[in-house]
Design a protein around this motif. Sequence first.
Motif, PDB file in Angstrom:
ATOM      1  N   LEU A  69       0.728  -1.276  -0.083  1.00  0.00           N
ATOM      2  CA  LEU A  69      -0.064   0.096   0.068  1.00  0.00           C
ATOM      3  C   LEU A  69       0.876   1.488  -0.067  1.00  0.00           C
ATOM      4  O   LEU A  69       0.621   2.384  -0.973  1.00  0.00           O
ATOM      5  CB  LEU A  69      -1.011  -0.127   1.328  1.00  0.00           C
ATOM      6  N   LEU A  82       3.813  -2.615 -11.306  1.00  0.00           N
ATOM      7  CA  LEU A  82       2.362  -2.443 -10.625  1.00  0.00           C
ATOM      8  C   LEU A  82       1.722  -3.761 -10.391  1.00  0.00           C
ATOM      9  O   LEU A  82       1.206  -4.194  -9.445  1.00  0.00           O
ATOM     10  CB  LEU A  82       1.728  -1.436 -11.727  1.00  0.00           C
ATOM     11  N   LYS A  90      -2.129 -10.304  -3.493  1.00  0.00           N
ATOM     12  CA  LYS A  90      -3.022 -11.420  -3.779  1.00  0.00           C
ATOM     13  C   LYS A  90      -2.211 -12.527  -3.044  1.00  0.00           C
ATOM     14  O   LYS A  90      -2.858 -13.708  -2.675  1.00  0.00           O
ATOM     15  CB  LYS A  90      -3.442 -11.783  -5.295  1.00  0.00           C
TER      16      LYS A  90
ATOM     17  N   LEU B  72      -5.373   1.734 -10.984  1.00  0.00           N
ATOM     18  CA  LEU B  72      -3.890   1.855 -10.424  1.00  0.00           C
ATOM     19  C   LEU B  72      -2.990   2.452 -11.272  1.00  0.00           C
ATOM     20  O   LEU B  72      -2.143   3.467 -10.984  1.00  0.00           O
ATOM     21  CB  LEU B  72      -3.507   0.773  -9.787  1.00  0.00           C
ATOM     22  N   LEU B  82      -7.456   4.222  -2.873  1.00  0.00           N
ATOM     23  CA  LEU B  82      -6.451   3.092  -3.007  1.00  0.00           C
ATOM     24  C   LEU B  82      -6.753   2.011  -2.238  1.00  0.00           C
ATOM     25  O   LEU B  82      -6.670   0.786  -2.631  1.00  0.00           O
ATOM     26  CB  LEU B  82      -4.838   3.786  -2.508  1.00  0.00           C
ATOM     27  N   ARG B  83      -7.075   2.339  -0.901  1.00  0.00           N
ATOM     28  CA  ARG B  83      -7.450   0.966  -0.011  1.00  0.00           C
ATOM     29  C   ARG B  83      -8.668   0.452  -0.656  1.00  0.00           C
ATOM     30  O   ARG B  83      -8.703  -0.912  -0.467  1.00  0.00           O
ATOM     31  CB  ARG B  83      -7.763   1.442   1.408  1.00  0.00           C
ATOM     32  N   THR B  86      -7.186  -1.727  -3.450  1.00  0.00           N
ATOM     33  CA  THR B  86      -6.416  -3.009  -3.322  1.00  0.00           C
ATOM     34  C   THR B  86      -7.618  -3.954  -2.643  1.00  0.00           C
ATOM     35  O   THR B  86      -7.398  -5.225  -2.838  1.00  0.00           O
ATOM     36  CB  THR B  86      -5.478  -2.637  -2.345  1.00  0.00           C
ATOM     37  N   LEU B  89      -9.133  -6.058  -5.207  1.00  0.00           N
ATOM     38  CA  LEU B  89      -8.387  -7.030  -5.946  1.00  0.00           C
ATOM     39  C   LEU B  89      -8.351  -8.055  -5.290  1.00  0.00           C
ATOM     40  O   LEU B  89      -8.301  -9.491  -5.477  1.00  0.00           O
ATOM     41  CB  LEU B  89      -6.893  -6.564  -5.908  1.00  0.00           C
ATOM     42  N   LYS B  90      -8.396  -8.053  -3.652  1.00  0.00           N
ATOM     43  CA  LYS B  90      -8.205  -9.179  -2.675  1.00  0.00           C
ATOM     44  C   LYS B  90      -9.726  -9.839  -2.532  1.00  0.00           C
ATOM     45  O   LYS B  90     -10.116 -11.105  -2.651  1.00  0.00           O
ATOM     46  CB  LYS B  90      -7.934  -8.801  -1.298  1.00  0.00           C
ATOM     47  N   PHE B 211     -10.104  -3.364   8.392  1.00  0.00           N
ATOM     48  CA  PHE B 211      -8.977  -3.115   7.916  1.00  0.00           C
ATOM     49  C   PHE B 211      -8.752  -1.726   6.989  1.00  0.00           C
ATOM     50  O   PHE B 211      -7.965  -0.905   7.339  1.00  0.00           O
ATOM     51  CB  PHE B 211      -8.065  -4.042   7.492  1.00  0.00           C
TER      52      PHE B 211
END
Lengths: 227, 227
Positions: A69, A82, A90, B72, B82-83, B86, B89-90, B211
């Motif tokens: 992050l 990136l 992941k 991104l 940004l969080r 990401t 993505l998870k 989180f």
Amino acid sequence: MNKEHVSSQFDSNLASIRLKLLEMGGKVELMISKSMKSIVERDSELAEQIVAMDAEVNRLEVEIDEKCLHLLALRQPAARDLRFVTLALKTVVDLERIGDECVNIARRAMELNREPQLKPYIDLPRMAEAAANAVQAALDAFVRQDVQAALAVCRADTPIDELHGQLQRELITFMMEDPTVIQRALSITCISKFLERIADHATNIAEMVVFMVDGVNVRHARPTSQP
Amino acid sequence: MNKEHVSSQFDSNLASIRLKLLEMGGKVELMISKSMKSIVERDSELAEQIVAMDAEVNRLEVEIDEKCLHLLALRQPAARDLRFVTLALKTVVDLERIGDECVNIARRAMELNREPQLKPYIDLPRMAEAAANAVQAALDAFVRQDVQAALAVCRADTPIDELHGQLQRELITFMMEDPTVIQRALSITCISKFLERIADHATNIAEMVVFMVDGVNVRHARPTSQP
């Protein structure tokens, strides 16, 4: 700060993520081999250590997430870098879940170690070794961005699935012949399933590597794993 | 392009990721309820449809990944955005694996539907409903960035684990009393385990939401799931 300085700091951030990933991978490989040793050598104290090791793996996941992050926020990587960072985000999910599967194995080991041994453990250590090798090879393919190595990991999953299926059939026969062994046979079935899942996690990592490096998606080419 | 235009395009990219995530979530919820229906109504044709649905879920994962990478790379989101990216993505990893669990359930359903029914299915639909609700609630908490709702999802996991444990003990008793039911009882045990894992995936998503929004890590506060 000059451009060169920014770039070298960027590289050192990437290198630090890479190192932490390898550290996390090394820890889960050790957890796989120790959890198997706790079964084969009937060592429940060793099984208890697995739980403590899992806490370290969990800590590493959070640490790597934060590094990624941080890099995304401050250094705005492009293209291949990136992809590397997003793949790291992941990959830690899979590594962390491999740790969880090892804890599951250790718990079943403690149950099994309280009872007389049902049968010699021959297939389980073989599966565990193959699974640990797959994890190592997948991470290695990741850090070296090696597509051929990643594809080899994907192909290696089938024999582990087959070993799992074979062991499961054998245990069902045991249970049908003697219902008093059902509980123990079920524990062994579960352990075999956990190992098969560890190999699946390694395959997931490898498939993402192919995607990252080549931009080719092989993630959904293979059938869903055998239940 | 003026600043306002860039910002509105950024928002529309984020909104598009959000929508795709909800679409993916809706599909896996449908897969959960259909896979359960294929068991309760002994409908193997329905079970076969699940495999086709899984292909759509897999396609959505790739699509969302690409949208996130694009954002991104080109828009360099900061802080909360940004969080969000990401976490997206998870989250797709968990959603995709829920799809896989549904395929596993459907395969077991086809096996069970070829044999006489072992027992009325009461606990499984209850678990499936709870698991589908957890997935919906976790995604809802994600898109609304609602920490309290996410924490409620984490707490709701325990009753599902308990139902799984209870059903497993009941099935072991069945097997011990009559070895001819072992194969069917094992299939039901597996289905229960798959449902329990679906709820775990929802919990994973919810923990990541906490989180993301609070920066507080609750991911590793709970014990590893019951094997």
